[in-house]
Design a protein around this motif. Structure first.
Motif, PDB file in Angstrom:
ATOM      1  N   SER A  89       0.818  -1.222   0.000  1.00  0.00           N
ATOM      2  CA  SER A  89       0.000   0.000   0.000  1.00  0.00           C
ATOM      3  C   SER A  89       0.848   1.268   0.000  1.00  0.00           C
ATOM      4  N   MET A  90       1.981   1.261   0.713  1.00  0.00           N
ATOM      5  CA  MET A  90       2.849   2.429   0.694  1.00  0.00           C
ATOM      6  C   MET A  90       3.439   2.644  -0.703  1.00  0.00           C
ATOM      7  N   SER A  91       3.754   1.546  -1.387  1.00  0.00           N
ATOM      8  CA  SER A  91       4.249   1.659  -2.762  1.00  0.00           C
ATOM      9  C   SER A  91       3.166   2.200  -3.682  1.00  0.00           C
ATOM     10  N   PHE A  92       1.924   1.769  -3.440  1.00  0.00           N
ATOM     11  CA  PHE A  92       0.806   2.289  -4.219  1.00  0.00           C
ATOM     12  C   PHE A  92       0.675   3.801  -4.035  1.00  0.00           C
ATOM     13  N   GLY A  93       0.825   4.261  -2.793  1.00  0.00           N
ATOM     14  CA  GLY A  93       0.714   5.689  -2.525  1.00  0.00           C
ATOM     15  C   GLY A  93       1.769   6.498  -3.255  1.00  0.00           C
ATOM     16  N   ILE A  94       3.007   6.012  -3.254  1.00  0.00           N
ATOM     17  CA  ILE A  94       4.091   6.702  -3.957  1.00  0.00           C
ATOM     18  C   ILE A  94       3.836   6.685  -5.462  1.00  0.00           C
ATOM     19  N   ALA A  95       3.381   5.522  -5.975  1.00  0.00           N
ATOM     20  CA  ALA A  95       3.100   5.412  -7.408  1.00  0.00           C
ATOM     21  C   ALA A  95       1.975   6.356  -7.826  1.00  0.00           C
ATOM     22  N   MET A  96       0.921   6.423  -7.020  1.00  0.00           N
ATOM     23  CA  MET A  96      -0.190   7.315  -7.349  1.00  0.00           C
ATOM     24  C   MET A  96       0.258   8.774  -7.326  1.00  0.00           C
ATOM     25  N   SER A  97       1.073   9.141  -6.324  1.00  0.00           N
ATOM     26  CA  SER A  97       1.584  10.509  -6.260  1.00  0.00           C
ATOM     27  C   SER A  97       2.427  10.833  -7.495  1.00  0.00           C
ATOM     28  N   THR A  98       3.244   9.864  -7.917  1.00  0.00           N
ATOM     29  CA  THR A  98       4.088  10.058  -9.103  1.00  0.00           C
ATOM     30  C   THR A  98       3.240  10.255 -10.345  1.00  0.00           C
ATOM     31  N   ILE A  99       2.210   9.412 -10.510  1.00  0.00           N
ATOM     32  CA  ILE A  99       1.338   9.517 -11.686  1.00  0.00           C
ATOM     33  C   ILE A  99       0.635  10.874 -11.714  1.00  0.00           C
ATOM     34  N   LEU A 100       0.082  11.288 -10.581  1.00  0.00           N
ATOM     35  CA  LEU A 100      -0.624  12.572 -10.518  1.00  0.00           C
ATOM     36  C   LEU A 100       0.316  13.734 -10.831  1.00  0.00           C
TER      37      LEU A 100
END
Length: 462
Positions: free
Chosen positions: A403-414
């Motif tokens: 989930s922490m990796s998902f958060g970083i990935a989502m922030s990067t995409i945005l």
């Protein structure tokens, strides 16, 4: 069957778990600071060194699910000591690696140990203490996990500047030796009757987690195109779907889907995944914004994250009292909403503001994160029993990792989307990302509304 032990005679067990957690969290953040120096030493590029980062992440993701089965089969003390030995040995080999290939191999050895170290320590805690003591103990263990990511970049930058990159791995050795000695002398060796190992389930579940982790690393570090990363992510979820079908019909699956029939566990797991999407953006976006937009040095950016750690530490003194007064449902819903608002308000800051304007909000964010993590971790485990404790604990470790990796990935995409399609200044792209992640965190409070008012009362009873 394991029996409860008198915690007054085993005061070292929480310290052992905390030590392992600190070592793992420090290692996971300290490496990024040293990547350019390592690349120069090994005659490669910083991008080429991503293989060393990815190899560790994939190994941890793939092997976490079997940590519970191994502990049940061979005992918590034996598996924990083996895990710390492998992690420490891998750290030594990393420091001695003369080539990128050997560094990757050493990181894999590190990952094998890292996959088992914290889950097994937490499983020993779960079996060693009665439920009404679990909150205070888990609250104590969480402290290193909150300060490790803050100290990692600072410590890594200092070591690379004033020593050599080899020391970012060598510092694990004395910590590991202390952990091994303490575990050998004091950790109970809990065992339970183990079910047959689910080899097919392990291949499906482990592969899905490894592929999902790889895709998230690709997204976060822009290693391949976004479309290719998302395609890999879809493959990972397809394998996860196949595992769920397998687990539904297999008699003794690696991770039983029946765990999700436990309301507190399912709410804790789903709430952890959703809420961490927003939480993960803070230690990722803030240092990036400080350096790129505010023109801070890496050391200054790292120091700016210290209020986050101080707030987390300060909250540990009163989180138990808050849960005792408000209960888990009200606490988790309220804190999650407040975190969403705090993340969104970071969109108000610009280089024109003095850094003192950010100290207070970051401190408050640290307090909220500390309360949130302590409450969420303990409510997830409270209703597990002897039969499903190791599976549930392993699954919780998996979701925390992903989930922490998902958060970083989502922030990067945005951030990339706003940078591509927005004509505003760079600071505006960061502001928009903070707003979206804050709103997403606000909505995650809905998950915790499915708790009942009396859920977790056993944890706060005296």
């Amino acid at each position: 069957m394991p029996t409860l032990i008198d915690h007054t005679k085993n005061k070292m067990l929480p310290w052992i778990a905390a030590l392992a957690f600190f070592m793992q969290m420090l290692d996971s953040t300290i490496l990024n600071t040293a990547l350019p120096a390592i690349a120069l030493s090994l005659n490669t590029t910083a991008l080429g060194l991503q293989s060393a980062v990815i190899s560790y992440a994939l190994t941890v993701a793939m092997l976490i699910p079997i940590s519970g089965w191994l502990a049940d089969r061979f005992g918590t003390r034996i598996i924990f000591i083996i895990a710390v030995v492998l992690f420490s040995l891998g750290s030594l080999l990393c420091a001695l690696s003369p080539t990128l290939l050997l560094l990757v191999c050493a990181r894999i050895i590190q990952g094998i140990g890292g996959a088992m170290m914290m889950p097994v320590a937490r499983l020993a805690i779960l079996r060693a203490y009665p439920r009404h003591q679990l909150l205070a103990i888990m609250n104590f263990i969480a402290i290193p996990g909150l300060i490790g990511p803050v100290l990692g970049p600072l410590f890594g930058g200092w070591l690379v500047t004033y020593a050599t990159w080899h020391w970012i791995f060598l510092i694990n050795l004395p910590i590991g030796i202390i952990g091994i000695i303490c575990a050998y002398r004091t950790m109970p060796n809990f065992k339970t009757q183990t079910k047959p190992f689910d080899y097919y389930g392990f291949i499906l579940f482990g592969s899905s987690l490894a592929i999902i982790s790889m895709s998230l690393v690709f997204i976060g570090d822009n290693i391949v195109s976004l479309y290719n990363s998302l395609f890999i992510l879809v493959i990972g979820f397809a394998l996860l779907l196949l595992y769920s079908i397998h687990a539904k019909y297999y008699l003794t699956p690696l991770i039983s889907l029946s765990l999700f029939k436990i309301r507190t566990f399912s709410v804790g797991i789903i709430g952890s995944v959703v809420s961490r999407l927003g939480i993960a953006c803070i230690p990722f976006l803030m240092p990036l914004m400080f350096q790129i937009v505010f023109n801070y040095t890496p050391l200054q950016a790292g120091l700016m994250m210290c209020p986050l750690a101080l707030g987390s530490l300060a909250a540990k003194s009163f989180v138990v009292k808050i849960l005792h007064v408000l209960g888990y449902r009200v606490t988790l819903m309220s804190v999650t909403c407040l975190m969403g608002l705090m993340i969104a308000q970071f969109a108000l800051y610009s280089p024109n503001h003095s850094f003192w304007w950010l100290v207070g909000p970051l401190f408050i964010m640290g307090v909220l994160m500390s309360i949130h993590f302590s409450a969420m971790n303990t409510i997830t485990l409270v209703d597990l029993n002897e039969n499903n404790g190791s599976e549930g604990n392993s699954l919780m470790a998996v979701t925390q990792q992903i989930s922490m990796s998902f958060g970083i990935a989502m922030s990067t995409i945005l951030l990339n989307v706003f940078s591509t399609y927005s004509s505003g200044a760079l600071i505006d792209n960061f502001h928009h990302t903070f707003l979206v992640m804050g709103v997403a965190t606000l909505f995650s409070a809905i998950v915790f509304s499915f708790l009942k008012p009396n859920d977790g009362d056993i944890l706060t009873s005296r």
